[in-house]
Design an enzyme around this catalytic site. Structure first.
Site, PDB file in Angstrom:
ATOM      1  N   GLN A  97     -92.883 -32.598 -34.541  1.00 24.03           N
ATOM      2  CA  GLN A  97     -91.606 -32.663 -33.945  1.00 24.03           C
ATOM      3  C   GLN A  97     -91.637 -31.736 -32.768  1.00 24.03           C
ATOM      4  OE1 GLN A  97     -88.580 -29.928 -36.357  1.00 24.03           O
ATOM      5  NE2 GLN A  97     -89.923 -31.034 -37.908  1.00 24.03           N
ATOM      6  N   HIS A  99     -88.047 -30.354 -29.680  1.00 28.04           N
ATOM      7  CA  HIS A  99     -86.775 -30.430 -29.357  1.00 28.04           C
ATOM      8  C   HIS A  99     -86.691 -30.364 -28.013  1.00 28.04           C
ATOM      9  CE1 HIS A  99     -86.694 -29.051 -33.699  1.00 28.04           C
ATOM     10  NE2 HIS A  99     -87.285 -27.675 -33.287  1.00 28.04           N
ATOM     11  N   GLU A 134     -86.232 -22.002 -30.965  1.00 29.72           N
ATOM     12  CA  GLU A 134     -86.090 -21.452 -32.164  1.00 29.72           C
ATOM     13  C   GLU A 134     -87.435 -20.545 -32.480  1.00 29.72           C
ATOM     14  OE1 GLU A 134     -86.415 -25.055 -34.549  1.00 29.72           O
ATOM     15  OE2 GLU A 134     -88.387 -24.780 -35.149  1.00 29.72           O
ATOM     16  N   HIS A 264     -94.747 -29.275 -32.738  1.00 30.18           N
ATOM     17  CA  HIS A 264     -95.194 -28.392 -33.986  1.00 30.18           C
ATOM     18  C   HIS A 264     -94.930 -29.169 -35.139  1.00 30.18           C
ATOM     19  CE1 HIS A 264     -90.697 -27.709 -33.364  1.00 30.18           C
ATOM     20  NE2 HIS A 264     -90.945 -27.283 -34.515  1.00 30.18           N
ATOM     21  N   ARG A 283     -89.087 -36.606 -33.871  1.00 26.10           N
ATOM     22  CA  ARG A 283     -90.274 -36.932 -34.656  1.00 26.10           C
ATOM     23  C   ARG A 283     -91.352 -37.532 -34.103  1.00 26.10           C
ATOM     24  NH1 ARG A 283     -85.636 -36.772 -37.616  1.00 26.10           N
ATOM     25  NH2 ARG A 283     -85.440 -34.717 -39.066  1.00 26.10           N
TER      26      ARG A 283
END
Length: 408
Positions: A97, A99, A134, A264, A283
């Site tokens: 996935q 972001h 993140e 990642h 994804r």
């Protein structure tokens, strides 16, 4: 200041033991526990425990945003907590996935709204308008794939597997050993017809088996990961994509920062994860969930990197170690009490006037705020609102807290 009871999220890739044992609950659990959410995300807010009563952190912030978040955080992010802290435990690999960036999230959310796709629809990519940088910090040994490795490393891995079917792809990447070459090869694999994947993926798995049996060590971790992914997701293009990513083993206390566009997949382990308060995930494979290849390709950053692992930076007298990231929504540090810090009150460095989530990961720590005193043991968490800081800490034996707060 109140005890913070996290919301347990049960996903198939989670662990029946890790989060329960960390939290001091009986194990194994009835269902795999994947994440413990310690925040105010509308999808599953944590709860504040006080005097036998429990209140949603989301509701508490809504009732008093100034007192809970502070004027500075409200001025920057409005009346919502801008970060989400989690304990994450993976017994099986997560999906491959990435972001989106802030601009991509705003545009994607508006586009899917215009198309009439419900926010909770399984085919929805953008569930909010926020990006999702993140940080994951290992609480034990932690394994992951993160970021595209330099092309030469992927070429060497494919050559070591000695799979004739990989020869044209080795040539493609050798002839264009940069981000454009990585994009071309990844795109070729991720868009390949399933009959082609059903031939190529088993051939790569055979090569990985032979490599492991040979006793060679240079790419042993990569080969074993290929085999694990191939067993769980036969015929999945993500198995091939794993050969293009950095294979990372984190020691406890080490971290990985994942900016927008970083491809990642977490593989195994337990960690403390802090991110912008978003649920936007694109994804690319290794999952039964919705995969949108064109949208993933639109947001991916193919720039190769080797500088992936973050070690915390010592601050001041050694009490605090900070994980430096560029994310404005959050800041993360570890507060370690040992040596000269034991047996008396120690002032925790005050970075600004924002709120704090504290998570005890080792030992026992007594936390003093303006309004209250709490004792946190391993696995326990606390919410410290903006108007209740700064905090002081006391420990009689070595102990550690992780602290998440708003970025500066």
């Amino acid at each position: 200041m109140d005890l913070l009871h996290g919301a347990v999220r049960t996903y198939a890739w989670g662990s029946r033991t890790a989060i329960a044992e960390f939290s001091g609950r009986p194990a194994p659990t009835a269902h795999p526990e994947a994440e413990l959410w310690l925040g105010a995300h509308p999808g599953d807010p944590a709860r504040l425990a006080s005097d036998g009563d429990e209140r949603s952190l989301l509701d508490v912030i809504a009732a008093d945003p100034e007192g809970q978040l502070g004027a500075t955080a409200r001025g920057r992010f409005g009346d919502a907590l801008p970060f989400l802290a989690k304990v994450l435990a993976a017994d099986e690999p997560l999906s491959l996935q990435a972001h989106p960036s802030a601009a991509q999230a705003v545009e994607g959310f508006a586009r899917e709204d215009q198309l009439g796709i419900a926010v909770n629809a399984p085919t929805r990519n953008y569930r909010d308008r926020s990006h999702k940088p993140e940080l994951i910090v290992a609480l034990g040994p932690f394994e992951a794939l993160a970021g595209f490795r330099p092309a030469a490393g992927s070429v060497a891995l494919m050559q070591a597997l000695d799979v004739p079917a990989l020869t044209p792809y080795i040539g493609l990447l050798s002839g264009q050993a940069d981000a454009d070459g990585l994009r071309a090869l990844f795109t070729t694999w991720i868009t390949a017809p399933q009959p082609d994947l059903d031939v190529l993926v088993p051939a790569v798995l055979d090569g990985a088996v032979n490599y492991v049996r040979s006793g060679a060590t240079e790419f042993a971790a990569e080969a074993k990961t290929i085999l694990e992914l191939g067993e769980r997701y036969p015929g999945d293009a993500g198995v091939l994509a794993a050969m293009l990513l950095n294979r990372i083993s984190l020691a406890p206390g080490e971290g990985i920062y994942l900016p927008a566009g970083n491809l990642h997949a977490y593989l195994h382990g337990i960690g403390f994860e802090v991110m912008a308060n978003s649920d936007n995930v694109l994804r690319g494979g290794l999952t039964p969930k919705h995969v949108d290849v064109p949208e993933l390709l639109r947001v991916l950053d193919f720039t190769p990197t080797t500088d992936v692992v973050i070690a915390p930076r010592d601050v001041g007298d050694g009490l605090e170690r900070v994980y430096d990231t560029p994310a404005p929504e959050f800041a993360v540090s570890a507060l370690s009490l040992d040596g000269e810090h034991l047996g008396h009150q120690v002032d925790a460095p005050a970075r600004h006037d924002g709120p704090q989530v504290l998570l005890c990961t080792e030992g026992t720590v007594t936390v003093h705020a303006k309004s209250d005193v709490l004792t946190l043991r391993r696995g326990a968490a606390a919410w410290v609102p903006a108007d209740d800081g700064p905090i002081r800490l006391v420990a009689d034996a070595p102990a550690r807290l992780f602290r998440a707060t708003v970025g500066v």
